[in-house]
Design a protein around this motif. Structure first.
Motif, PDB file in Angstrom:
ATOM      1  N   GLY A 223      87.121 -33.417  21.557  1.00  0.00           N
ATOM      2  CA  GLY A 223      87.002 -32.389  22.583  1.00  0.00           C
ATOM      3  C   GLY A 223      88.070 -32.596  23.636  1.00  0.00           C
ATOM      4  O   GLY A 223      89.127 -33.167  23.367  1.00  0.00           O
ATOM      5  N   GLY A 224      87.794 -32.146  24.868  1.00  0.00           N
ATOM      6  CA  GLY A 224      88.790 -32.224  25.926  1.00  0.00           C
ATOM      7  C   GLY A 224      88.216 -32.641  27.260  1.00  0.00           C
ATOM      8  O   GLY A 224      87.069 -32.317  27.591  1.00  0.00           O
ATOM      9  N   LEU A 225      89.014 -33.374  28.024  1.00  0.00           N
ATOM     10  CA  LEU A 225      88.710 -33.703  29.416  1.00  0.00           C
ATOM     11  C   LEU A 225      89.692 -32.939  30.289  1.00  0.00           C
ATOM     12  O   LEU A 225      90.911 -33.069  30.126  1.00  0.00           O
ATOM     13  CB  LEU A 225      88.870 -35.201  29.665  1.00  0.00           C
ATOM     14  N   PHE A 226      89.190 -32.127  31.187  1.00  0.00           N
ATOM     15  CA  PHE A 226      90.040 -31.323  32.065  1.00  0.00           C
ATOM     16  C   PHE A 226      89.951 -31.856  33.495  1.00  0.00           C
ATOM     17  O   PHE A 226      88.861 -31.969  34.060  1.00  0.00           O
ATOM     18  CB  PHE A 226      89.601 -29.856  32.052  1.00  0.00           C
ATOM     19  N   PHE A 227      91.130 -32.164  34.062  1.00  0.00           N
ATOM     20  CA  PHE A 227      91.217 -32.647  35.440  1.00  0.00           C
ATOM     21  C   PHE A 227      92.013 -31.646  36.275  1.00  0.00           C
ATOM     22  O   PHE A 227      92.818 -30.876  35.742  1.00  0.00           O
ATOM     23  CB  PHE A 227      91.921 -34.005  35.487  1.00  0.00           C
ATOM     24  N   VAL A 246      94.802 -48.196  21.892  1.00  0.00           N
ATOM     25  CA  VAL A 246      93.757 -47.542  21.105  1.00  0.00           C
ATOM     26  C   VAL A 246      93.987 -47.756  19.609  1.00  0.00           C
ATOM     27  O   VAL A 246      95.126 -47.907  19.157  1.00  0.00           O
ATOM     28  CB  VAL A 246      93.680 -46.024  21.408  1.00  0.00           C
ATOM     29  N   PRO A 247      92.908 -47.772  18.806  1.00  0.00           N
ATOM     30  CA  PRO A 247      93.048 -47.985  17.358  1.00  0.00           C
ATOM     31  C   PRO A 247      93.563 -46.737  16.655  1.00  0.00           C
ATOM     32  O   PRO A 247      93.613 -45.646  17.242  1.00  0.00           O
ATOM     33  CB  PRO A 247      91.608 -48.305  16.921  1.00  0.00           C
ATOM     34  N   ASP A 248      93.918 -46.899  15.375  1.00  0.00           N
ATOM     35  CA  ASP A 248      94.454 -45.787  14.595  1.00  0.00           C
ATOM     36  C   ASP A 248      93.462 -44.630  14.481  1.00  0.00           C
ATOM     37  O   ASP A 248      93.863 -43.477  14.288  1.00  0.00           O
ATOM     38  CB  ASP A 248      94.812 -46.243  13.177  1.00  0.00           C
ATOM     39  N   GLU A 249      92.181 -44.933  14.576  1.00  0.00           N
ATOM     40  CA  GLU A 249      91.161 -43.882  14.451  1.00  0.00           C
ATOM     41  C   GLU A 249      91.132 -42.957  15.659  1.00  0.00           C
ATOM     42  O   GLU A 249      90.533 -41.884  15.607  1.00  0.00           O
ATOM     43  CB  GLU A 249      89.776 -44.515  14.250  1.00  0.00           C
ATOM     44  N   MET A 250      91.776 -43.379  16.757  1.00  0.00           N
ATOM     45  CA  MET A 250      91.804 -42.550  17.962  1.00  0.00           C
ATOM     46  C   MET A 250      93.096 -41.731  18.000  1.00  0.00           C
ATOM     47  O   MET A 250      94.197 -42.276  17.987  1.00  0.00           O
ATOM     48  CB  MET A 250      91.724 -43.420  19.214  1.00  0.00           C
ATOM     49  N   ASN A 251      92.949 -40.430  18.025  1.00  0.00           N
ATOM     50  CA  ASN A 251      94.064 -39.486  18.118  1.00  0.00           C
ATOM     51  C   ASN A 251      93.960 -38.766  19.458  1.00  0.00           C
ATOM     52  O   ASN A 251      92.865 -38.360  19.869  1.00  0.00           O
ATOM     53  CB  ASN A 251      93.991 -38.467  16.987  1.00  0.00           C
ATOM     54  N   SER A 252      95.095 -38.600  20.136  1.00  0.00           N
ATOM     55  CA  SER A 252      95.026 -37.979  21.454  1.00  0.00           C
ATOM     56  C   SER A 252      96.347 -37.321  21.833  1.00  0.00           C
ATOM     57  O   SER A 252      97.420 -37.702  21.352  1.00  0.00           O
ATOM     58  CB  SER A 252      94.667 -39.030  22.509  1.00  0.00           C
ATOM     59  N   SER A 253      96.245 -36.336  22.692  1.00  0.00           N
ATOM     60  CA  SER A 253      97.412 -35.714  23.317  1.00  0.00           C
ATOM     61  C   SER A 253      97.032 -35.345  24.737  1.00  0.00           C
ATOM     62  O   SER A 253      95.845 -35.358  25.108  1.00  0.00           O
ATOM     63  CB  SER A 253      97.863 -34.473  22.536  1.00  0.00           C
ATOM     64  N   ILE A 254      98.025 -35.036  25.543  1.00  0.00           N
ATOM     65  CA  ILE A 254      97.777 -34.650  26.928  1.00  0.00           C
ATOM     66  C   ILE A 254      98.675 -33.478  27.270  1.00  0.00           C
ATOM     67  O   ILE A 254      99.817 -33.402  26.801  1.00  0.00           O
ATOM     68  CB  ILE A 254      98.019 -35.830  27.891  1.00  0.00           C
ATOM     69  N   HIS A 276      94.879 -31.514  30.715  1.00  0.00           N
ATOM     70  CA  HIS A 276      93.975 -31.466  29.557  1.00  0.00           C
ATOM     71  C   HIS A 276      94.245 -32.661  28.656  1.00  0.00           C
ATOM     72  O   HIS A 276      95.306 -32.758  28.049  1.00  0.00           O
ATOM     73  CB  HIS A 276      94.216 -30.148  28.797  1.00  0.00           C
ATOM     74  N   VAL A 277      93.288 -33.593  28.581  1.00  0.00           N
ATOM     75  CA  VAL A 277      93.384 -34.729  27.666  1.00  0.00           C
ATOM     76  C   VAL A 277      92.576 -34.397  26.419  1.00  0.00           C
ATOM     77  O   VAL A 277      91.374 -34.117  26.504  1.00  0.00           O
ATOM     78  CB  VAL A 277      92.858 -36.021  28.319  1.00  0.00           C
ATOM     79  N   ARG A 278      93.235 -34.415  25.256  1.00  0.00           N
ATOM     80  CA  ARG A 278      92.588 -34.046  23.999  1.00  0.00           C
ATOM     81  C   ARG A 278      92.228 -35.310  23.218  1.00  0.00           C
ATOM     82  O   ARG A 278      93.013 -36.248  23.144  1.00  0.00           O
ATOM     83  CB  ARG A 278      93.510 -33.184  23.136  1.00  0.00           C
ATOM     84  N   GLU A 361     103.286 -30.608  26.888  1.00  0.00           N
ATOM     85  CA  GLU A 361     102.386 -31.447  26.094  1.00  0.00           C
ATOM     86  C   GLU A 361     103.083 -32.681  25.539  1.00  0.00           C
ATOM     87  O   GLU A 361     104.246 -32.626  25.135  1.00  0.00           O
ATOM     88  CB  GLU A 361     101.843 -30.625  24.920  1.00  0.00           C
ATOM     89  N   LEU A 362     102.345 -33.792  25.498  1.00  0.00           N
ATOM     90  CA  LEU A 362     102.750 -35.007  24.800  1.00  0.00           C
ATOM     91  C   LEU A 362     101.689 -35.333  23.757  1.00  0.00           C
ATOM     92  O   LEU A 362     100.494 -35.276  24.056  1.00  0.00           O
ATOM     93  CB  LEU A 362     102.881 -36.185  25.765  1.00  0.00           C
TER      94      LEU A 362
END
Length: 470
Positions: A223-227, A246-254, A276-278, A361-362
């Motif tokens: 999901g997403g965290l919105f600040f 973070v481990p390989d199982e964690m995928n994220s973008s900002i 927006h942190v995804r 986005e990154l």
């Protein structure tokens, strides 16, 4: 069809009698620029890059693709292909093959594979595979075409866990420049198979079908965290620090988002900048919650939608616009994340930068994306730790200002650039032979040029800027 000569803006005229002969050989429709239906057939996702081919074929199957390629060779015109057009360059003066009607999806549950035709979009595969508790390495946007995305490498929201989509391809069916249908696998035409997976910048044919692996993933923690936008520097800094462990199982973008004040946008996010942190964690909700806790502790959130979800809901994480829009965009690859990079991003794309951009986005790379054997196919992001992508939305009257600001943003972050690009994020404005060349290591580029010369020596697929035959 109109019996007169037809010519797209900047393109070459095709005699209507010749077009009529082609139409007699195809099941799908054939349109010239003055025909009713031409504009609809050429429509793509990015409204800022109008498609104006000399002729467009709405392919219904392999036979139509073969007929279109042979016709283009007879007319001395290049071929271009359109499925969804998310990043399609201009097709002016080409014979354009629209593959949208080729949309069959077949799931082999026992083998954990999917077979898709050329026009299939990721939403179809996610839904079909999800019925059996399986998941593909799909794109973040559900309306992106499967084939073009995979030929460019394919960076999935769960890519850190499983690698690139191109790595999971088992079989590709395509029509080459001689009009022949070929099958490429690890054992049949292995050189061609290597080049197709990641070699989007060196088109050697029109892919008509593809088979690839699926994974037993039915749920993720995502999901997403919105600040608020005024916390951009703080959130970016904390996210960058968090990604280092973070481990390989964690995928994220900002992403820094500037969303319009429209009713369909949730009220807390309307009309201003938000961060927006995804999150897409492939594992238990309990462990995902523990891993995300440091991000939740940064600052109060406007919205926190991170929870256990069915994989079929993965498109909600990025929530990309589903309908066509006019996009001006630019992309790059970054080698590291530093406090100075944060300062540069905030200075050029932050809440006080006067930025016209809708998205900056990154995306975090690494994990399985990095551990894969780079010689296995033409996909190659060695040396990159993050992708960077920026988007402005606006019509022709806004394009110049948006492009100018994009230039300032990417000049500002140039010290952290690898100097290369990822083919899937190579935008329509950037699609030049030089930019394509910079997407590959020299040895990869050389091998692609040699394979291009073997299968497309006259560069009939030069309707898309890319690598010329060696």
């Amino acid at each position: 069809m109109n019996p007169s000569q037809n010519s797209p803006q900047g393109g070459s005229a095709i005699n209507a009698d010749a077009a009529a002969r082609l139409a007699a050989q195809t099941v799908g429709p054939v349109f010239l620029p003055d025909d009713d239906g031409y504009d609809a057939e050429c429509a793509s996702y990015n409204l800022a890059v109008p498609q104006r081919p000399a002729l467009v074929v709405g392919a219904e199957g392999v036979g139509d693709v073969q007929a279109a390629i042979r016709f283009a060779a007879e007319q001395g015109l290049p071929v271009a292909v359109l499925a969804t057009g998310h990043s399609a360059p201009s097709s002016a003066g080409t014979v354009l093959i629209n593959t949208r009607r080729m949309d069959a999806v077949t799931i082999d549950v026992e083998a954990r594979t999917a077979r898709v035709e050329a026009g299939v979009r990721w939403r179809q595969v996610v839904e079909a595979a999800g019925k059996h508790g399986l998941a593909p390495l799909n794109g973040a946007a559900p309306t992106v075409g499967v084939v073009g995305y995979t030929l460019g490498g394919g960076l999935s929201p769960i890519g850190r866990t499983f690698g690139f989509a191109a790595d999971q391809v088992r079989r590709i069916e395509l029509v080459t420049a001689d009009g022949q249908l070929r099958v490429a696998t690890a054992t049949d035409e292995p050189g061609l198979f290597w080049a197709l997976r990641g070699g989007k910048g060196s088109p050697v044919g029109v892919v008509t079908a593809m088979e690839f692996n699926l994974f037993p993933v039915s749920h993720i923690y995502g999901g997403g965290l919105f600040f608020t936008g005024d916390r951009a520097s703080e959130v970016l800094t904390a996210w960058g620090r968090w990604t280092a462990s973070v481990p390989d199982e964690m995928n994220s973008s900002i992403a820094l988002l500037q969303l319009p004040p429209l009713p369909e946008v949730p009220e807390p996010l309307r009309g201003g900048m938000v961060v927006h942190v995804r999150i897409a964690y492939v594992g238990s909700a309990e462990e995902g919650e523990r891993l995300v806790a440091p991000l939740r502790a940064i600052a109060p959130t406007l919205i926190d939608s991170v929870t256990e979800m069915p994989y079929t809901a993965i498109a909600s994480i990025h929530a990309d616009p589903p309908n066509p829009i006019p996009v001006q965009d630019r992309s790059g690859l970054l080698s590291e994340f530093t406090p100075e990079l944060v300062d540069a991003i905030v200075a050029h794309a932050g809440p006080d930068a006067g930025s016209p951009l809708a998205i900056f986005e990154l995306r975090l790379l690494g994990g399985a994306l990095e551990r894969r054997p780079y010689s296995g196919n033409a996909t190659d992001l060695q040396g990159a730790a993050f992708t960077c992508y920026a988007v402005g939305i606006g019509g022709p009257d806004q394009a110049e200002a948006i492009q100018a600001h994009l230039g300032r943003v990417f000049e500002g972050i140039r010290p952290w650039s690898t100097g290369r690009q990822f083919l899937n994020f190579l935008t329509a404005a950037e699609a030049t032979p030089k930019a394509v060349a910079e997407a590959y290591l020299p040895e990869t580029y050389g091998r692609l040029a040699e394979i291009k010369a073997s299968y497309d020596p006259t560069n009939i697929f030069g309707g898309t800027p890319g690598i010329a035959p060696a």
